[in-house]
Design a protein around this motif. Structure first.
Motif, PDB file in Angstrom:
ATOM      1  N   GLY A   1      38.681  34.796 -29.549  1.00  0.00           N
ATOM      2  CA  GLY A   1      39.162  33.843 -30.547  1.00  0.00           C
ATOM      3  C   GLY A   1      40.628  33.491 -30.375  1.00  0.00           C
ATOM      4  O   GLY A   1      41.428  34.298 -29.908  1.00  0.00           O
ATOM      5  N   ASP A   2      40.947  32.256 -30.729  1.00  0.00           N
ATOM      6  CA  ASP A   2      42.328  31.777 -30.753  1.00  0.00           C
ATOM      7  C   ASP A   2      42.628  31.314 -32.171  1.00  0.00           C
ATOM      8  O   ASP A   2      41.746  30.829 -32.870  1.00  0.00           O
ATOM      9  CB  ASP A   2      42.513  30.554 -29.842  1.00  0.00           C
TER      10      ASP A   2
ATOM     11  N   LEU B   1      50.379  36.983 -28.222  1.00  0.00           N
ATOM     12  CA  LEU B   1      51.184  35.952 -28.860  1.00  0.00           C
ATOM     13  C   LEU B   1      51.632  35.009 -27.756  1.00  0.00           C
ATOM     14  O   LEU B   1      52.360  35.409 -26.842  1.00  0.00           O
ATOM     15  CB  LEU B   1      52.402  36.574 -29.563  1.00  0.00           C
ATOM     16  N   MET B   2      51.155  33.782 -27.812  1.00  0.00           N
ATOM     17  CA  MET B   2      51.525  32.773 -26.826  1.00  0.00           C
ATOM     18  C   MET B   2      52.671  31.943 -27.397  1.00  0.00           C
ATOM     19  O   MET B   2      52.523  31.311 -28.449  1.00  0.00           O
ATOM     20  CB  MET B   2      50.335  31.856 -26.508  1.00  0.00           C
ATOM     21  N   VAL B   3      53.818  31.984 -26.716  1.00  0.00           N
ATOM     22  CA  VAL B   3      54.981  31.188 -27.116  1.00  0.00           C
ATOM     23  C   VAL B   3      55.318  30.314 -25.919  1.00  0.00           C
ATOM     24  O   VAL B   3      55.821  30.812 -24.910  1.00  0.00           O
ATOM     25  CB  VAL B   3      56.181  32.082 -27.506  1.00  0.00           C
ATOM     26  N   GLY B   4      55.000  29.022 -26.047  1.00  0.00           N
ATOM     27  CA  GLY B   4      55.104  28.155 -24.877  1.00  0.00           C
ATOM     28  C   GLY B   4      54.125  28.667 -23.827  1.00  0.00           C
ATOM     29  O   GLY B   4      52.940  28.831 -24.094  1.00  0.00           O
TER      30      GLY B   4
ATOM     31  N   HIS C   1      52.877  37.519 -24.880  1.00  0.00           N
ATOM     32  CA  HIS C   1      53.409  38.761 -25.423  1.00  0.00           C
ATOM     33  C   HIS C   1      52.251  39.529 -26.045  1.00  0.00           C
ATOM     34  O   HIS C   1      51.613  39.033 -26.976  1.00  0.00           O
ATOM     35  CB  HIS C   1      54.473  38.477 -26.493  1.00  0.00           C
ATOM     36  N   ILE C   2      51.984  40.728 -25.542  1.00  0.00           N
ATOM     37  CA  ILE C   2      50.903  41.541 -26.089  1.00  0.00           C
ATOM     38  C   ILE C   2      51.436  42.331 -27.277  1.00  0.00           C
ATOM     39  O   ILE C   2      52.481  42.974 -27.201  1.00  0.00           O
ATOM     40  CB  ILE C   2      50.335  42.497 -25.016  1.00  0.00           C
ATOM     41  N   VAL C   3      50.698  42.269 -28.379  1.00  0.00           N
ATOM     42  CA  VAL C   3      51.094  42.958 -29.607  1.00  0.00           C
ATOM     43  C   VAL C   3      49.899  43.804 -30.050  1.00  0.00           C
ATOM     44  O   VAL C   3      48.822  43.272 -30.317  1.00  0.00           O
ATOM     45  CB  VAL C   3      51.496  41.962 -30.725  1.00  0.00           C
ATOM     46  N   HIS C   4      50.100  45.121 -30.104  1.00  0.00           N
ATOM     47  CA  HIS C   4      49.029  46.059 -30.441  1.00  0.00           C
ATOM     48  C   HIS C   4      49.038  46.414 -31.930  1.00  0.00           C
ATOM     49  O   HIS C   4      50.016  46.149 -32.633  1.00  0.00           O
ATOM     50  CB  HIS C   4      49.189  47.355 -29.631  1.00  0.00           C
TER      51      HIS C   4
ATOM     52  N   TYR D   1      50.759  30.298 -30.662  1.00  0.00           N
ATOM     53  CA  TYR D   1      49.480  30.640 -31.287  1.00  0.00           C
ATOM     54  C   TYR D   1      49.112  32.060 -30.879  1.00  0.00           C
ATOM     55  O   TYR D   1      49.785  32.684 -30.056  1.00  0.00           O
ATOM     56  CB  TYR D   1      48.381  29.636 -30.921  1.00  0.00           C
ATOM     57  N   LEU D   2      48.026  32.559 -31.459  1.00  0.00           N
ATOM     58  CA  LEU D   2      47.548  33.910 -31.169  1.00  0.00           C
ATOM     59  C   LEU D   2      46.214  33.832 -30.441  1.00  0.00           C
ATOM     60  O   LEU D   2      45.403  32.940 -30.698  1.00  0.00           O
ATOM     61  CB  LEU D   2      47.346  34.712 -32.469  1.00  0.00           C
ATOM     62  N   LYS D   3      45.988  34.805 -29.534  1.00  0.00           N
ATOM     63  CA  LYS D   3      44.714  34.911 -28.808  1.00  0.00           C
ATOM     64  C   LYS D   3      44.229  36.343 -28.910  1.00  0.00           C
ATOM     65  O   LYS D   3      45.033  37.259 -28.980  1.00  0.00           O
ATOM     66  CB  LYS D   3      44.904  34.627 -27.304  1.00  0.00           C
TER      67      LYS D   3
END
Length: 177
Positions: free
Chosen positions: A110-111, A133-136, A140-143, A157-159
């Motif tokens: 999901g996005d 976390l997609m920035v441009g 960035h992986i966030v656990h 956005y988030l994936k």
């Protein structure tokens, strides 16, 4: 209603001393002191003079403030289920507030929705799973148990590329969701 206490509160908000209010309302400092301590009551005409000296009106003075809801329960939430994410609006009607929190659930693959550049800031806390976390073009992986904080100047956005559902508390200021 405690009229004296409310007068004192307004006087202090306006940055006036008892002496200044006495001068503006053409009353004695002693009378105003007794009034603020609820030892005496003013006539309506006198109260009107005091309230006007404080830059207000009787209608505004007696207007009851709405009790602001401080605690929100599951029954207050609004759930928006989509194929690729679910948003839980956990504080209703946040457009009037300075910030807007949501609980977003991302299933495997999901996005989230894409946030276009804006002038605000965002904060997220991963409650379950892990997200990207997609920035441009940056990833960035966030656990679980980690947070993110960013300005809204870049598209983002988030994936969720994991096999489990990810849950993120996401807060935006100003409200944008």
């Amino acid at each position: 209603m405690e009229i004296g206490r409310k007068i004192k509160q307004l006087r202090i908000q306006k940055g006036l001393t008892l002496e200044e209010l006495a001068s503006r309302s053409e009353l004695t400092k002693g009378f105003l002191s007794q009034l603020e301590r609820e030892l005496t009551s003013p006539s309506i005409a006198t109260l009107n003079d005091i309230v006007e000296a404080l830059g207000s009106s009787l209608a505004e003075f007696f207007k009851e403030e709405e009790q602001e809801q401080l605690v929100f329960h599951k029954k207050d939430f609004f759930v928006d289920e989509r194929e690729i994410y679910t948003i839980n609006w956990i504080v209703p009607n946040t457009q009037k507030n300075a910030m807007e929190p949501i609980l977003i659930e991302l299933p495997q693959g999901g996005d989230s929705f894409v946030m276009d550049p804006h002038s605000g800031e965002e904060f997220g806390y991963v409650l379950e799973g892990a997200i990207i976390l997609m920035v441009g073009e940056e990833k960035h992986i966030v656990h679980k148990g980690e947070t993110f904080y960013l300005s809204g100047k870049s598209r983002h956005y988030l994936k969720n590329e994991k096999k489990t559902t990810a849950k993120v508390l996401w807060v935006s200021t100003p409200p944008l969701f």
